[in-house]
Design a protein around this motif. Structure first.
Motif, short mmCIF file in Angstrom:
data_model
loop_
_atom_site.label_atom_id
_atom_site.label_comp_id
_atom_site.label_asym_id
_atom_site.label_seq_id
_atom_site.Cartn_x
_atom_site.Cartn_y
_atom_site.Cartn_z
N MET A 184 -35.65 -18.25 10.11
CA MET A 184 -37.11 -18.16 10.21
C MET A 184 -37.49 -16.79 10.77
O MET A 184 -36.72 -16.20 11.52
N PRO A 185 -38.69 -16.31 10.43
CA PRO A 185 -39.12 -15.03 11.01
C PRO A 185 -39.17 -15.10 12.53
O PRO A 185 -39.55 -16.13 13.10
N SER A 219 -31.70 -14.99 23.59
CA SER A 219 -32.93 -14.43 24.15
C SER A 219 -32.96 -12.90 24.10
O SER A 219 -34.01 -12.30 24.33
N ARG A 220 -31.84 -12.28 23.79
CA ARG A 220 -31.83 -10.83 23.59
C ARG A 220 -32.52 -10.47 22.27
O ARG A 220 -32.94 -9.33 22.10
N PHE A 221 -32.62 -11.43 21.36
CA PHE A 221 -33.17 -11.17 20.05
C PHE A 221 -34.41 -11.99 19.72
O PHE A 221 -35.17 -11.63 18.82
N LEU A 222 -34.60 -13.10 20.41
CA LEU A 222 -35.73 -13.99 20.14
C LEU A 222 -36.61 -14.11 21.37
O LEU A 222 -36.11 -14.07 22.50
N THR A 255 -44.92 -23.17 9.98
CA THR A 255 -44.49 -23.94 11.15
C THR A 255 -43.80 -23.02 12.15
O THR A 255 -43.06 -22.13 11.78
N PHE A 256 -44.08 -23.27 13.42
CA PHE A 256 -43.44 -22.55 14.52
C PHE A 256 -42.29 -23.41 15.03
O PHE A 256 -42.46 -24.61 15.22
N VAL A 257 -41.11 -22.82 15.24
CA VAL A 257 -39.93 -23.55 15.70
C VAL A 257 -39.60 -23.17 17.13
O VAL A 257 -39.45 -22.00 17.46
N ARG A 258 -39.50 -24.19 17.96
CA ARG A 258 -39.16 -24.03 19.38
C ARG A 258 -37.77 -24.61 19.58
O ARG A 258 -37.55 -25.80 19.37
N ALA A 297 -31.38 -25.92 4.48
CA ALA A 297 -31.94 -24.77 3.76
C ALA A 297 -33.33 -25.12 3.24
O ALA A 297 -34.27 -24.31 3.35
N ILE A 298 -33.49 -26.31 2.69
CA ILE A 298 -34.79 -26.74 2.16
C ILE A 298 -35.79 -26.92 3.29
O ILE A 298 -36.94 -26.49 3.19
N ARG A 299 -35.37 -27.53 4.39
CA ARG A 299 -36.28 -27.71 5.54
C ARG A 299 -36.76 -26.36 6.08
O ARG A 299 -37.95 -26.19 6.37
N ALA A 300 -35.83 -25.41 6.23
CA ALA A 300 -36.21 -24.09 6.74
C ALA A 300 -37.18 -23.41 5.79
O ALA A 300 -38.17 -22.80 6.23
#
Length: 172
Positions: free
Chosen positions: A82-83, A146-149, A64-67, A53-56
């Motif tokens: 994350m957004p 992938s239907r949502f992201l 930060t962009f998360v892959r 939770a803290i990292r997010a």
């Protein structure tokens, strides 16, 4: 679906031939990471709910962009909070969800409630369709995510985050 059909109709009028799946890809937001701070999640088995939770939260605040490029299980799935504009998935991405454990009945329930509250609606819906969080892991594959992201560009690279080893309060 209605927007996809309008888009396909416009392409037909212009003389283009496109399948429904490729039209869907064209309509997805383009991801241009350039020199962005990118963290790649792969092989992350989770850990303490509070740690994730803290990292997010820190990642969200820093832009930060998360892959997602592999397994993201247990508390790691909190990165899905994350957004959408700050995450993408590769075809190797998967997400494992389960009930938190290790903190006693009350602590586990608090952790589960926290996770469900912080997941986006589409994740809560996916979990609900499978009967809620359980003791066993329910795995969401790339096909569902992938239907949502957005799908990550294939050339994208970044820092890999992985968590290995046993932990006590793991969330799902």
């Amino acid at each position: 679906m209605k927007t996809t059909m309008k888009f396909l109709g416009a392409l037909v009028v212009m003389g283009a031939t496109v399948s429904a799946s490729s039209a869907d890809q064209l309509m997805r937001p383009r991801i241009n990471l350039g020199s962005a701070n990118v963290k790649t999640i792969s092989g992350d088995r989770g850990g303490y709910v509070i740690d994730y939770a803290i990292r997010a939260l820190k990642m969200r605040r820093s832009g930060t962009f998360v892959r997602f490029n592999g397994a993201c299980d247990s508390a790691c799935t909190l990165y899905l909070s994350m957004p959408k504009s700050k995450v993408c998935v590769t075809q190797r991405a998967s997400f494992g969800f389960h009930l938190p454990y290790g903190a006693g009945a009350r602590g586990n329930q608090v952790a589960a409630n926290f996770m469900m509250k912080n997941y986006p609606g589409w994740v809560r819906g996916w979990i609900a369709k499978r009967g809620g969080l359980k003791g066993s892991i329910a795995t969401m594959t790339y096909a569902d995510a992938s239907r949502f992201l957005p799908t990550c560009p294939s050339e994208q690279r970044g820092t890999t985050i992985a968590s290995f080893g046993p932990t006590r309060l793991r969330g799902g």
